[in-house]
Design an enzyme around this catalytic site. Sequence first.
Site, mmCIF file in Angstrom:
data_model
loop_
_atom_site.group_PDB
_atom_site.id
_atom_site.type_symbol
_atom_site.label_atom_id
_atom_site.label_comp_id
_atom_site.label_asym_id
_atom_site.label_seq_id
_atom_site.Cartn_x
_atom_site.Cartn_y
_atom_site.Cartn_z
ATOM 1 N N ASP A 96 -0.308 -6.263 -3.296
ATOM 2 C CA ASP A 96 -1.709 -6.129 -2.910
ATOM 3 C C ASP A 96 -2.436 -5.437 -4.060
ATOM 4 O O ASP A 96 -1.836 -5.132 -5.097
ATOM 5 C CB ASP A 96 -1.857 -5.351 -1.603
ATOM 6 N N ARG A 146 0.831 -1.205 0.000
ATOM 7 C CA ARG A 146 0.000 0.000 0.000
ATOM 8 C C ARG A 146 0.867 1.257 0.000
ATOM 9 O O ARG A 146 0.547 2.253 -0.653
ATOM 10 C CB ARG A 146 -0.911 0.023 1.235
ATOM 11 N N ASP A 163 -5.687 -14.589 2.027
ATOM 12 C CA ASP A 163 -6.676 -13.940 2.889
ATOM 13 C C ASP A 163 -7.712 -13.159 2.077
ATOM 14 O O ASP A 163 -7.444 -12.709 0.970
ATOM 15 C CB ASP A 163 -5.977 -12.987 3.857
ATOM 16 N N GLU A 164 -8.882 -13.003 2.665
ATOM 17 C CA GLU A 164 -9.936 -12.101 2.179
ATOM 18 C C GLU A 164 -10.238 -12.299 0.688
ATOM 19 O O GLU A 164 -10.380 -11.343 -0.067
ATOM 20 C CB GLU A 164 -9.549 -10.646 2.448
ATOM 21 N N ASP A 193 -1.676 -0.697 13.288
ATOM 22 C CA ASP A 193 -2.289 0.413 12.575
ATOM 23 C C ASP A 193 -3.612 0.828 13.211
ATOM 24 O O ASP A 193 -4.172 1.870 12.851
ATOM 25 C CB ASP A 193 -2.515 0.058 11.102
ATOM 26 N N HIS A 233 -6.721 -10.022 -3.579
ATOM 27 C CA HIS A 233 -5.859 -8.830 -3.509
ATOM 28 C C HIS A 233 -5.039 -8.701 -4.794
ATOM 29 O O HIS A 233 -3.830 -8.467 -4.756
ATOM 30 C CB HIS A 233 -4.949 -8.909 -2.287
ATOM 31 N N TRP A 280 -4.980 -14.457 12.406
ATOM 32 C CA TRP A 280 -5.226 -13.040 12.694
ATOM 33 C C TRP A 280 -6.663 -12.761 13.101
ATOM 34 O O TRP A 280 -6.954 -11.685 13.616
ATOM 35 C CB TRP A 280 -4.856 -12.196 11.477
ATOM 36 N N TRP A 315 -0.315 -2.678 8.903
ATOM 37 C CA TRP A 315 -0.911 -2.374 7.601
ATOM 38 C C TRP A 315 -0.831 -0.868 7.365
ATOM 39 O O TRP A 315 -1.088 -0.077 8.265
ATOM 40 C CB TRP A 315 -2.349 -2.878 7.552
#
Length: 455
Positions: A83, A54, A222-223, A317, A154, A290, A365
Amino acid sequence: MTVGRRSRSDGGAFRDHVGEGLETALRADSTAAGLRLEGEPRFAWRGVMLDVARRFRPVADLERFIDLLAAHRINVLQLHLTDDQGWRFEVRAYPRLTEVGGRRSQTQLGHGPHSTLDGVPHEGWYTHGELRGLVRFAAARGIRIVPEIDVPGHAQAILAAYPEFGVGGAEAVSERVAEPWPRFGISDEVLNVDDATLEFVGTVFDELCEVFDSEFIGIGGDEVRKDRWRADPRTQELMAERGLTTEEELQSWFLARIADRVRGHGRRVVGWDEMLEGRDPAPDAIVASWRGPVGAELGARLRHDVVLCPDLWTYLDYRQSDLPEEPIPVGTVLSVEDVGTFDPVPAESPAWFADRVAGVQANVWCEHLDGRDRLDYAVFPRLGAFAEVAWNGGPVDPDDFAARLPGYLAWLDARGVAYRPPSGPRPDQQRPGVPGAPRDRADRLAELARLTANL
């Protein structure tokens, strides 16, 4: 790399791999003042994950950060290299990953429905030579760098460069994804599961293994939003051919192919706890848990080594107080005192769980950490409390830590670290008018329960 129950071992093969660099780091006089980091470490894996996807960080900033980590006796730096918002690892076989995927035209400013875009281009990536040098720099300080390429979700930076690897055909993907995502959140873009895409991903990990000497390689997982897989006829056809009945099984199948490729280089994969949805993709994988205890407990039951990084205690963060002056407040409140309450392996933990906990990790993050001082503000002094948990086990005695805190802050001052003062952010550390998205702890706990219900 398992750690015995309530042992104070540095983890056998893990210690031997780091070797002389670790011993040099432990003998050095540069350990952060005011912290209790004596004797033998409780955990083999004492990690920090830094998101450079990022927000790209110059190598000099990474070296400074590594020096600070070493002073806290952290011995793993996980680099989140890719990402939706950017691709930071040079891949010689696929140069557009950095030429296109390493640049975005602007970046989201703030968080939540009132966020805007800053209109400022952002770019950067690391060459093979720069990363090899960084690996040597870290090793000399007793730190292993674990690289992470995040797939199959991502993926917007990948698809901006190579739309043929997306779902629905290259033309349709090009229309949806013009550049790496300037926004933050969870995108529904995902890699397709054609053989050509698997070979592309395999080649990327081949180059990653050439550059990094770590035994452990991060694969993300992830995600992953699966709506495009569900709606895509080609994906459904491939699932049927491969004997897969759910998209969760497809994700596991995809990650298993990567784990096989990485294993061919003599390495092991590290993946976020979502990797356990569907089928278990790799018996030798390390699970980074996590989303609370569920993923860690399942991973341990399946005889995986587990790294504990629950967001409510280790996401540096997250906002540090309820004060309205907190800059771009996101997540639940996580003060330095809250970090110190983290008890990774409570005394009542069963042996089957404790024996599988390889260590702990703090995750940083960087969506809203847009410079070195913002990174300092988020990480310090909370890293001091985390370092004591990682070295000694938790929780940290709050009164004892508070008594030692002035000495630690003086040490940070001497090194030019722009930490958050205990009384709250200074005026120059505030971001007035930039919205955030603070979360209530009870609401987050309920969301975590929903997210892990399928494990």
